[in-house]
Design a protein around this motif. Structure first.
Motif, mmCIF file in Angstrom:
data_model
loop_
_atom_site.group_PDB
_atom_site.id
_atom_site.type_symbol
_atom_site.label_atom_id
_atom_site.label_comp_id
_atom_site.label_asym_id
_atom_site.label_seq_id
_atom_site.Cartn_x
_atom_site.Cartn_y
_atom_site.Cartn_z
ATOM 1 N N PRO A 121 7.003 -4.627 1.694
ATOM 2 C CA PRO A 121 6.835 -3.224 0.576
ATOM 3 C C PRO A 121 6.602 -4.968 -1.028
ATOM 4 O O PRO A 121 7.190 -6.547 -1.005
ATOM 5 N N PHE A 122 5.211 -5.222 -1.873
ATOM 6 C CA PHE A 122 5.127 -5.223 -2.267
ATOM 7 C C PHE A 122 6.336 -5.493 -3.472
ATOM 8 O O PHE A 122 7.080 -5.054 -3.907
ATOM 9 N N GLN A 123 6.608 -6.194 -4.502
ATOM 10 C CA GLN A 123 7.436 -7.121 -5.582
ATOM 11 C C GLN A 123 6.923 -6.094 -6.604
ATOM 12 O O GLN A 123 7.927 -5.738 -7.257
ATOM 13 N N LYS A 124 5.865 -6.574 -6.994
ATOM 14 C CA LYS A 124 5.700 -5.788 -8.944
ATOM 15 C C LYS A 124 5.180 -4.365 -8.857
ATOM 16 O O LYS A 124 3.930 -4.251 -9.610
ATOM 17 N N ARG A 125 3.980 -4.108 -7.892
ATOM 18 C CA ARG A 125 4.070 -3.359 -7.392
ATOM 19 C C ARG A 125 3.651 -1.995 -6.221
ATOM 20 O O ARG A 125 4.843 -3.037 -5.120
ATOM 21 N N GLU A 126 3.496 -1.175 -6.035
ATOM 22 C CA GLU A 126 3.728 0.074 -5.330
ATOM 23 C C GLU A 126 3.579 -0.322 -3.487
ATOM 24 O O GLU A 126 2.082 -1.062 -4.007
ATOM 25 N N GLY A 127 3.624 0.393 -2.737
ATOM 26 C CA GLY A 127 2.960 -0.627 -1.406
ATOM 27 C C GLY A 127 3.262 -1.934 -1.034
ATOM 28 O O GLY A 127 4.157 -1.747 -1.523
ATOM 29 N N SER A 128 2.796 -1.613 0.218
ATOM 30 C CA SER A 128 2.386 -3.721 0.721
ATOM 31 C C SER A 128 1.119 -2.974 1.967
ATOM 32 O O SER A 128 0.692 -3.341 0.726
ATOM 33 N N LEU A 158 -0.463 -3.474 3.942
ATOM 34 C CA LEU A 158 -0.821 -2.522 5.147
ATOM 35 C C LEU A 158 -1.491 -1.118 4.515
ATOM 36 O O LEU A 158 -1.806 -0.427 4.776
ATOM 37 N N SER A 159 -0.735 -0.888 3.387
ATOM 38 C CA SER A 159 -0.744 0.760 3.026
ATOM 39 C C SER A 159 -2.282 -0.040 2.157
ATOM 40 O O SER A 159 -2.818 0.983 1.713
ATOM 41 N N ALA A 160 -2.432 -0.966 1.334
ATOM 42 C CA ALA A 160 -3.845 -1.418 0.489
ATOM 43 C C ALA A 160 -4.882 -1.438 1.421
ATOM 44 O O ALA A 160 -5.943 -1.249 0.727
ATOM 45 N N PHE A 161 -5.072 -2.229 2.243
ATOM 46 C CA PHE A 161 -5.737 -2.103 3.312
ATOM 47 C C PHE A 161 -6.664 -0.715 3.980
ATOM 48 O O PHE A 161 -7.365 -0.061 3.310
ATOM 49 N N LEU A 162 -5.284 0.105 4.055
ATOM 50 C CA LEU A 162 -6.108 1.416 4.535
ATOM 51 C C LEU A 162 -6.826 2.482 3.375
ATOM 52 O O LEU A 162 -7.445 3.592 3.313
ATOM 53 N N ASP A 163 -6.135 2.600 2.182
ATOM 54 C CA ASP A 163 -5.818 3.164 1.128
ATOM 55 C C ASP A 163 -7.147 2.689 0.858
ATOM 56 O O ASP A 163 -8.046 3.359 0.054
#
Length: 249
Positions: A27-34, A36-41
């Motif tokens: 998981p990111f430290q300063k935002r939601e997600g990771s 992997l999730s940022a790439f997929l979305d």
């Protein structure tokens, strides 16, 4: 991983793949997600498919198509459509292919030959109709054609094919004979070949052409001397005594 030991490259790759999946899912430290999730979305929906073949370096050049409608890669010659004679085409060379482009459209493509060939590499579709006929030239085809016309034509074709050190040397004469057949008809050609064979056991195209051009094939070869002088068949009608000078009272 610095304290781990690997004995094959594949073992190292497998270990890196697992660590990479773990890193992307963190998981990111300063935002939601990771990652992997940022790439997929956010990124994956905008990606385009990879090319069907790997990118390959190419060398481009230009050439004016000559009367033989061939281009070259420096080692071998390749055909382009004959109607491009006199036009400038773009040539694209890679390690595997030879391509020609005209006005931005690809007009010819060949696998690039690694060894040198004595004859050009030709696509039949690039040839004009009168050149395509040459592909049909072979000993069997000429013999079958001659047999369909007559025995004298067949014997003449056999003489043509046997005249050179290889049968291919007789193809030109045989092709000329087919053109004479188209011009004068099969019957006249058969008679012309028969008359030529009466002159010589090894007739030439020149002799046969002369016979046809001058109409010698139309003359009956079986004419007898008596038919040319009808009066000679009867002999003398007066007795020997007449020519001896004797007179009877």
């Amino acid at each position: 991983m610095r304290n781990e030991k690997f004995f094959t490259i594949q073992e190292l790759h497998d270990a890196i793949f697992l660590k990479l999946e773990e890193f992307n899912a963190k998981p990111f430290q300063k935002r939601e997600g990771s990652r992997l999730s940022a790439f997929l979305d956010e990124e994956k929906p905008f990606l385009k498919p990879l090319p069907a073949s790997p990118y390959e370096l190419a060398v481009w050049s230009t050439a004016v198509v000559q009367s033989d409608y061939l281009i070259t890669d420096g080692k071998n010659k390749y055909s382009v459509p004959f109607d491009l004679i006199g036009e400038e085409v773009n040539i694209r060379l890679t390690s595997r292919t030879v391509e020609a482009f005209f006005n931005g459209s690809r007009v010819a493509s060949f696998p690039r030959e690694a060894v040198r060939h004595r004859e050009p590499i030709v696509n039949v579709e690039h040839m004009p109709d009168n050149h395509k006929k040459y592909l049909m030239y072979n000993e069997t085809a000429f013999l079958e054609w001659a047999e369909s016309i007559g025995s004298s034509t067949l014997l003449t074709v056999k003489q043509f094919l046997a005249a050179g050190s290889v049968v291919e040397q007789g193809f030109k004469a045989c092709a000329s004979l087919t053109r004479l057949a188209d011009r004068y008809g099969h019957a006249r050609l058969e008679r012309a070949c028969s008359r030529a064979l009466a002159y010589t056991p090894a007739p030439s195209i020149k002799i046969i052409n002369t016979i046809l051009r001058t109409g010698q094939d139309k003359v009956d070869q079986q004419s007898s001397p008596n038919e040319t002088n009808p009066g000679s068949r009867y002999g003398f009608t007066r007795g020997a005594s007449y020519f001896g000078g004797e007179k009877n009272d």
